[in-house]
Design a protein around this motif. Structure first.
Motif, mmCIF file in Angstrom:
data_model
loop_
_atom_site.group_PDB
_atom_site.id
_atom_site.type_symbol
_atom_site.label_atom_id
_atom_site.label_comp_id
_atom_site.label_asym_id
_atom_site.label_seq_id
_atom_site.Cartn_x
_atom_site.Cartn_y
_atom_site.Cartn_z
ATOM 1 N N ILE A 61 81.049 7.493 79.998
ATOM 2 C CA ILE A 61 81.199 8.567 80.979
ATOM 3 C C ILE A 61 79.807 8.976 81.428
ATOM 4 C CG2 ILE A 61 82.019 10.921 81.387
ATOM 5 C CD1 ILE A 61 84.067 10.428 79.128
ATOM 6 N N ASN A 62 79.511 8.733 82.697
ATOM 7 C CA ASN A 62 78.174 9.024 83.203
ATOM 8 C C ASN A 62 78.138 10.375 83.910
ATOM 9 O OD1 ASN A 62 76.309 6.772 82.557
ATOM 10 N ND2 ASN A 62 77.958 5.580 83.504
ATOM 11 N N ILE A 70 72.736 6.391 74.264
ATOM 12 C CA ILE A 70 73.411 5.697 75.355
ATOM 13 C C ILE A 70 72.646 5.954 76.650
ATOM 14 C CG2 ILE A 70 75.579 5.392 76.598
ATOM 15 C CD1 ILE A 70 75.600 4.629 73.599
ATOM 16 N N THR A 71 72.248 4.897 77.298
ATOM 17 C CA THR A 71 71.482 5.018 78.536
ATOM 18 C C THR A 71 72.390 5.454 79.689
ATOM 19 O OG1 THR A 71 69.920 3.323 77.815
ATOM 20 C CG2 THR A 71 70.046 3.764 80.192
ATOM 21 N N GLU A 126 78.001 1.179 81.911
ATOM 22 C CA GLU A 126 79.429 1.279 82.200
ATOM 23 C C GLU A 126 80.283 1.172 80.945
ATOM 24 O OE1 GLU A 126 80.271 -1.720 85.071
ATOM 25 O OE2 GLU A 126 79.073 -0.776 86.653
ATOM 26 N N SER A 127 79.816 0.384 79.953
ATOM 27 C CA SER A 127 80.600 0.210 78.731
ATOM 28 C C SER A 127 79.684 -0.159 77.569
ATOM 29 C CB SER A 127 81.659 -0.885 78.912
ATOM 30 O OG SER A 127 81.036 -2.153 79.106
ATOM 31 N N VAL A 128 80.156 0.110 76.353
ATOM 32 C CA VAL A 128 79.448 -0.302 75.139
ATOM 33 C C VAL A 128 80.465 -0.744 74.099
ATOM 34 C CG1 VAL A 128 77.398 1.149 75.429
ATOM 35 C CG2 VAL A 128 79.385 2.057 74.225
ATOM 36 N N GLY A 177 76.875 8.831 78.820
ATOM 37 C CA GLY A 177 75.556 8.365 79.200
ATOM 38 C C GLY A 177 74.523 9.463 79.045
ATOM 39 N N GLY A 178 73.359 9.097 78.524
ATOM 40 C CA GLY A 178 72.287 10.062 78.332
ATOM 41 C C GLY A 178 72.390 10.850 77.048
#
Length: 572
Positions: free
Chosen positions: A372-373, A340-341, A345-347, A293-294
């Motif tokens: 993975i955040n 990816i924001t 949780e998933s893409v 994420g990010g």
């Protein structure tokens, strides 16, 4: 392989296996290519055989013209046959009145009750969707009866009959120009299909699949309101009552010349039309296993193929958190970088190919990836230039990681050479120290300090500083002189060094090093030659004697490495 419809000669047979009449594929014959007045880049087709017997138009009992009340209307634009030919409607649904006195071709309204067709489906109902979509709208000219003003009028149709002029016959008026297929009576003659014979209510010993028969044209016999021009079984010009159900249907249409056909004819002697085929599904879709994420990730996919040679590109879509698919990219590239924001949780991703005709392949779909955040660590400050440095220095920084409980590993590098690696504590201050020993080994010019921090789940951060070393002189002396019981009178020294040609190297020593102003004596020659040297000073002002050395280097514009590694020796 396939080839263009336009590559076939006039007179060649073609068919679409999905376009049927009476349950059988319609076999067409190429009547012309690029015919004057017809759509540009078109090929004109006419059915090889007579496909049905039908009246041109029904008896119109409400018509003010007595002949049309008894024998039907010979004007093409109002004819039942025109309406039927251009309809896709289901059985019994194609008819609609074209004028106030119009009547359907029902049993009561056709001559001798032969071959009524108001209960049939429209002619186009048996066509494949591809064929219907490919039909070109054609403007053609037809002759009118004198009661309708005579002369000609233009009509716009997708399926139509030829005019007298177009089949090479002299009618009442000139309607368009002759089609290339028709050169003489023999070229105009046509036989009925087996289905036409078997389904017809008309009985005549000459009406069979091996004999030529009569078929309609689109012109009115100008002197009459109810007679329509037709082609005789001999190929000559003929006429018949509009309501007569014994004349044949032999329609024409136009298709684009670029439409593809098979390389060779089938058992019917016809080339098969090949409608545009969809591209193949992209053979692969690669998405990184680790998705954060990010951060960004790059999606790539394999090359599709297209049998028609008109592949245009790809459509990439993304699904996050199991929701709706969203288009990210459309174009010819086979790679895309996505962001990816943080918090997803998933893409998952899917890609399909498309061609210039709008056909699309199936999707190639990736596995769903867990996001993975983790928040990566940060390093204080900003990348930048520290300017010119003249000696050893320290650069302070702080490493911070908002995710608690993680291990932070920090690596410091000078010009890509690792200085140290250690485990850091989030929020604590640290210092990147360029020591004197490291400093002297650096050449003049630009250098880089790199601080890299990584957490134990893959988050990283990097901070980069640049600085310039511009040192033109070196001067070294002992911070604390060496004490001696008496004045040092002789000594020997060695200096490990790298001095470029053109630079000045000087070594001085003193035996009264504790004095406020020591007496320095130049011993460069003795040191460079490796010889013993003698000191001449015999006085001091301090309470004790002491020995010290002073080494100086001036670059004087010389290039190359320039440094002192060590100095040593003995004295007495």
């Amino acid at each position: 392989m396939a080839k263009a419809l336009s590559s076939l000669a006039v007179g060649t047979l073609v068919k679409d296996t999905g376009t049927l009449y009476n349950g059988k594929p319609i076999v067409w014959k190429i009547a012309d290519k690029g015919h004057a007045g017809y759509p540009a880049n078109s090929v004109t087709l006419i059915t090889e055989r007579i496909i049905s017997l039908k009246c041109f138009d029904a008896i119109e009992s409400g018509n003010s013209d007595s002949n049309r009340r008894s024998y039907g209307n010979n004007r093409w634009i109002y004819s039942n046959i025109r309406r039927w030919l251009n309809s896709q409607a289901a059985a019994g649904k194609w008819y609609a009145a074209q004028h106030s006195a119009d009547a359907p071709p029902s049993n009561a309204n056709v001559w001798s009750n032969y071959n009524e067709y108001d209960g049939e489906a429209g002619f186009l109902a048996g066509f494949s969707a591809s064929f219907v979509a490919a039909l070109l709208t054609t403007t053609h000219t037809v002759g009118k009866a004198s009661v309708d003003g005579g002369g000609t009028e233009t009509c716009t149709d997708k399926i139509f009959f030829a005019s007298s002029t177009e089949v090479g016959l002299t009618g009442d008026v000139v309607c368009g120009s002759k089609l290339a297929l028709f050169t003489d009576d023999a070229s105009r003659r046509a036989k009925p299909t087996a289905e036409c014979v078997s389904k017809s209510e008309y009985t005549n010993s000459s009406f069979n699949t091996n004999s030529f028969w009569y078929y309609w044209l689109c012109d009115a016999y100008a002197s009459f309101s109810y007679l329509v021009r037709s082609v005789h079984s001999s190929g000559a010009l003929d006429w018949h009552y509009a309501c007569g159900g014994g004349r044949g249907v032999r329609p024409l249409c136009n298709l684009l010349s670029s439409i593809l056909v098979s390389d060779s004819p089938d058992s019917d002697g016809a080339y098969t039309i090949i409608w545009n085929r969809a591209p193949s599904t992209p053979p692969s879709l690669t998405v990184p296993t680790t998705v954060r994420g990010g951060q960004t990730l790059t999606v790539t996919w394999g090359t599709s193929t297209d049998a028609d040679g008109n592949l245009s590109g790809y459509i990439l879509e993304r699904q996050n958190n199991g929701g709706a698919w969203k288009q990210l990219y459309k174009g010819i590239n086979k790679t895309y970088t996505d962001t990816i924001t943080q918090g997803w949780e998933s893409v998952a991703y899917r890609v399909k190919a498309y061609d210039s005709a709008g056909a699309e392949s199936a999707y190639s779909t990736s596995p769903t990836r867990t996001v993975i955040n983790n928040t990566p660590p940060t390093i204080s400050g900003n990348n930048g230039d520290l300017g010119t440095k003249t000696g050893a220095f320290n650069q302070a920084y702080t490493v911070t990681d908002p995710d608690s409980g993680q291990t932070l590993t920090v690596t410091e590098k000078i010009d890509n050479t690792v200085k140290r690696t250690y485990t850091a504590t989030s929020g604590q201050n640290y210092s990147f120290s360029v020591t004197a020993a490291e400093w002297v080994k650096l050449a003049n010019g630009s250098h880089t300090l790199t601080i890299a921090a990584a957490d134990n789940v893959g988050g990283t951060a990097t901070r980069t500083f640049t600085f310039t070393k511009n040192e033109t002189e070196i001067e070294m002396t002992l911070a604390t002189p060496l004490s001696s019981d008496d004045a040092v009178t002789k000594a020997i020294m060695s200096v490990t060094r790298q001095i470029p040609t053109g630079a000045t190297f000087t070594v001085e020593v003193c035996n009264n090093a504790f004095d406020a102003s020591p007496t320095w004596e130049d011993v460069t020659q003795a040191v460079t030659s490796g010889n013993k040297f003698f000191l001449s000073n015999t006085t001091k002002t301090a309470a004790k004697w002491g020995f010290n050395l002073r080494i100086k280097v001036k670059r004087n514009g010389a290039t190359g490495d320039c440094y002192i590694v060590s100095a040593g020796g003995n004295f007495e």
